[in-house]
Design an enzyme around this catalytic site. Structure first.
Site, PDB file in Angstrom:
ATOM      1  N   ARG A 240       0.718  -1.155   0.004  1.00 39.77           N
ATOM      2  CA  ARG A 240       0.012  -0.196  -0.148  1.00 39.77           C
ATOM      3  C   ARG A 240       0.968   1.318   0.132  1.00 39.77           C
ATOM      4  O   ARG A 240       1.721   1.385   0.595  1.00 39.77           O
ATOM      5  CB  ARG A 240      -0.927  -0.027   1.139  1.00 39.77           C
ATOM      6  CG  ARG A 240      -1.948   0.996   1.239  1.00 39.77           C
ATOM      7  CD  ARG A 240      -2.594   1.380   2.504  1.00 39.77           C
ATOM      8  NE  ARG A 240      -3.737   0.237   2.600  1.00 39.77           N
ATOM      9  CZ  ARG A 240      -4.646   0.160   3.684  1.00 39.77           C
ATOM     10  NH1 ARG A 240      -4.254   0.578   4.831  1.00 39.77           N
ATOM     11  NH2 ARG A 240      -5.603  -0.974   3.497  1.00 39.77           N
TER      12      ARG A 240
ATOM     13  N   ARG B 194      -4.784   3.840  17.396  1.00 43.22           N
ATOM     14  CA  ARG B 194      -5.755   3.199  16.301  1.00 43.22           C
ATOM     15  C   ARG B 194      -5.234   3.808  14.956  1.00 43.22           C
ATOM     16  O   ARG B 194      -4.675   4.811  14.977  1.00 43.22           O
ATOM     17  CB  ARG B 194      -7.225   3.241  16.595  1.00 43.22           C
ATOM     18  CG  ARG B 194      -8.082   2.178  16.083  1.00 43.22           C
ATOM     19  CD  ARG B 194      -7.724   0.656  16.198  1.00 43.22           C
ATOM     20  NE  ARG B 194      -8.791  -0.082  16.242  1.00 43.22           N
ATOM     21  CZ  ARG B 194      -8.802  -1.021  15.043  1.00 43.22           C
ATOM     22  NH1 ARG B 194      -7.892  -0.605  14.050  1.00 43.22           N
ATOM     23  NH2 ARG B 194      -9.838  -1.988  14.839  1.00 43.22           N
TER      24      ARG B 194
ATOM     25  N   GLY C  70     -15.408  -0.700   1.978  1.00 45.41           N
ATOM     26  CA  GLY C  70     -16.019  -0.202   0.841  1.00 45.41           C
ATOM     27  C   GLY C  70     -17.393   0.723   1.006  1.00 45.41           C
ATOM     28  O   GLY C  70     -17.824   1.217   0.214  1.00 45.41           O
TER      29      GLY C  70
END
Ligand code: SRM
Ligand code: SF4
Length: 512
Positions: free
Chosen positions: A68, A182, A443
């Site tokens: 990524r 997080r 998504g």
């Protein structure tokens, strides 16, 4: 090294391994890992810490990694795209790339032994993957037509780059922000149409006039998780579009880093801290770290348009030029497609491509007199500028092909169903369908007209792939999140369900 100032009473397992060794430190071991091979790498380094460098071990395809990147404001140079295409090409059938829902790129099939060379090549073209996964700030989004949109209010490109540079130390890694409680999402909107889905980011900057001056109102705490989804709320702060954006982002991150919960990971996102403190205390703590008075928010923001998808040919603010939005079905492309789009950007544009959160590509600066020739390029048969209605607005997460959390296959199924329905039905307006393979909501089904979230369903005594149906999500001005309206639809019944829905709720009519 900066660590959390509030040690958790009962740290979760992620906190334990982060305390043992910061994720970023594997940067210095990458040559060693490449030499010994992935099977010999320590399990936590392999499966977790490598994500700090954007390298994702895939249990579904062991040894073939997902890589990524970071593409601030969705911008990639044609040179960069070609380099990425070369990397992908090397892996033959295993190699592909995905445009993500954060207008970013992920490469597939990547081998760990190649990573040192890949990092060197990417550095040469100014691309970094630093801190793109796990408890880090993800790709920072901005309008895909920043700087070329005639109706734009603030060109966010430079600011997005500056925020990324501050957080990642210009792509070299920054220990100050590698141990957040997080993940964390930041978006800067400069247009009128909320292209970035401001409401689902931990920090969103949206354009607003205060006493006649243009700047940003600041929203905080938006996020999705399996257990809870929340829209961002106003911080009651306005800042000018300058270095303050960087300082404030870092101030909010520092407050989150030092005070966010590190016990239950389902309650660790920024909004949980805001809930615990209340927005006034949160704002006051941020202001202290910011180091100067935060101005109150402007009474209203300037998001007053419907969201554009940027596909097709559009005039730029620069006279004589157009940008062309190109559809990449569910964001997946192969090396050939990447090479071709890079070539188009060079031959017709100014060597730049943009990515959108709808998982598509924009090529800016096509001279108007060349648009016709551009549109005759063969690659645009595959990646169309005017796809059929449902396919046009289709978004999908990775799903079971590569993601171990997935409860269903997504991308292929999403495309097949949309294509079939496009053949059967006539649509007036766009209908935005978003698929997500599990409740993590990568998504973004909650922003869609029709959101489909993977689940398992019992049918005729068997467990089969199914979806929960979300509806009511709106984007652009007054964006709001959709909710689950029906649970457990087996995937084999979905084409029928969607056809009925399209006719009843979205005015579709059967083609004669
Ligand atoms: Fe995501 C975890 C893919 C956008 C919420 N996400 C994952 C992992 C890394 C899980 C894993 O290790 O397999 C997925 C990698 C699969 C793969 O091989 O591709 C994954 N997320 C994606 C992408 C690629 C979906 C896509 O096809 O576009 C998106 C990458 C964005 C990027 O470039 O960085 C992606 N993920 C999102 C979004 C949407 C957004 O940011 O607008 C969300 C919801 C918004 C949010 O985070 O608030 C999202 N992903 C999650 C979560 C739930 C977070 C939570 O707080 O609980 C997880 C799981 C986790 O973090 O524990 C997750
Ligand atoms: Fe994987 Fe679930 Fe995210 Fe889809 S929503 S990419 S299945 S974690």
């Amino acid at each position: 090294m900066v660590t959390a100032s509030k040690p958790p009473a009962k740290p979760n397992k992620f906190e334990k391994y982060k305390a043992e060794k910061d994720g970023l430190s594997v940067k210095d071991e990458i040559e060693h890992f490449a030499r010994i091979g992935w099977e010999a790498v320590d399990k936590t380094d392999l499966e977790q810490r490598l994500k700090w460098l954007g390298i994702f071990y895939r249990p579904v395809t062991p040894g073939k990694f997902m890589f990524r990147l970071r593409t601030p404001n969705g911008i990639v140079s044609s040179q960069g795209m070609r380099m990425l295409a070369e990397i992908v090409q090397r892996y033959g059938d295993d190699g592909s790339a995905d445009i993500t829902t954060r207008q970013n790129l992920q490469l597939r099939g990547v081998r760990l032994e190649d990573m040192p060379e890949i990092f060197r090549k990417l550095e040469a073209v100014g691309i970094t993957s630093m801190q793109s996964g796990m408890d880090n700030v993800r790709n920072i989004t901005g309008s895909p037509i920043a700087g070329i949109d005639g109706d734009e209010l603030i060109d966010t490109r430079e600011l997005v780059q500056k925020v990324q540079d501050a957080i990642t130390n210009k792509g070299q890694g920054n220990y100050a922000f590698t141990n957040l409680p997080r993940k964390f999402n930041i978006a800067l909107e400069g247009g009128r149409d909320n292209s970035v889905h401001a409401e689902i980011n931990d920090i969103a900057f949206v354009p607003a006039y205060r006493e006649g001056k243009l700047g940003f109102n600041v929203l905080v705490g938006g996020f999705f998780s399996a257990k809870r989804c929340a829209s961002a709320i106003p911080l009651n702060a306005w800042i000018p579009p300058n270095e303050d954006v960087v300082t404030l982002s870092c101030a909010i991150l520092s407050v989150f880093r030092d005070n966010g919960s590190r016990a239950n990971r389902q309650k660790s996102r920024l909004m949980w801290l805001i809930d615990e403190w209340g927005i006034d205390k949160f704002r006051a703590e941020v202001e202290t770290v910011f180091g100067k008075e935060l101005l109150s928010a402007a009474p209203k923001d300037e998001i007053d348009w419907d969201k554009r998808d940027c596909l097709g040919v559009h005039s730029q603010k620069q006279t004589g030029y157009s940008y062309v939005g190109i559809h990449v079905p569910v964001g997946r492309f192969d090396a050939e497609g990447m090479f071709e789009l890079a070539r188009l950007a060079e031959v017709y544009g100014q060597g730049e491509l943009r990515l959108t959160v709808e998982q598509n590509v924009v090529i800016p600066y096509v001279a108007n007199e060349n648009v016709e020739t551009f549109l005759a390029e063969p690659i645009l048969q595959k990646y169309s500028i005017s796809p059929t209605p449902l396919v046009r607005s289709l978004v999908s997460c990775t799903g079971s092909q590569f993601c171990k959390f997935a409860l269903v296959e997504t991308k292929q199924r999403a495309l097949e169903i949309a294509r079939n329905l496009d053949e059967k039905l006539e649509f007036g307006d766009r209908v935005r369908i978003h698929w997500t393979g599990c409740p993590n909501s990568c998504g973004q089904p909650q922003v869609a007209d029709i959101g489909l979230m993977g689940t398992k369903v019992r049918k005729e005594g068997k467990t089969v792939e199914g979806v929960d149906l979300y509806m009511g999500g709106t984007v652009g001005k007054d964006a709001k999140l959709g909710t689950c309206v029906r649970k457990g639809i087996p995937c084999d019944e979905l084409p029928q369900v969607l056809e009925e829905l399209a006719i009843e709720k979205f005015g579709a009519t059967p083609k004669s």
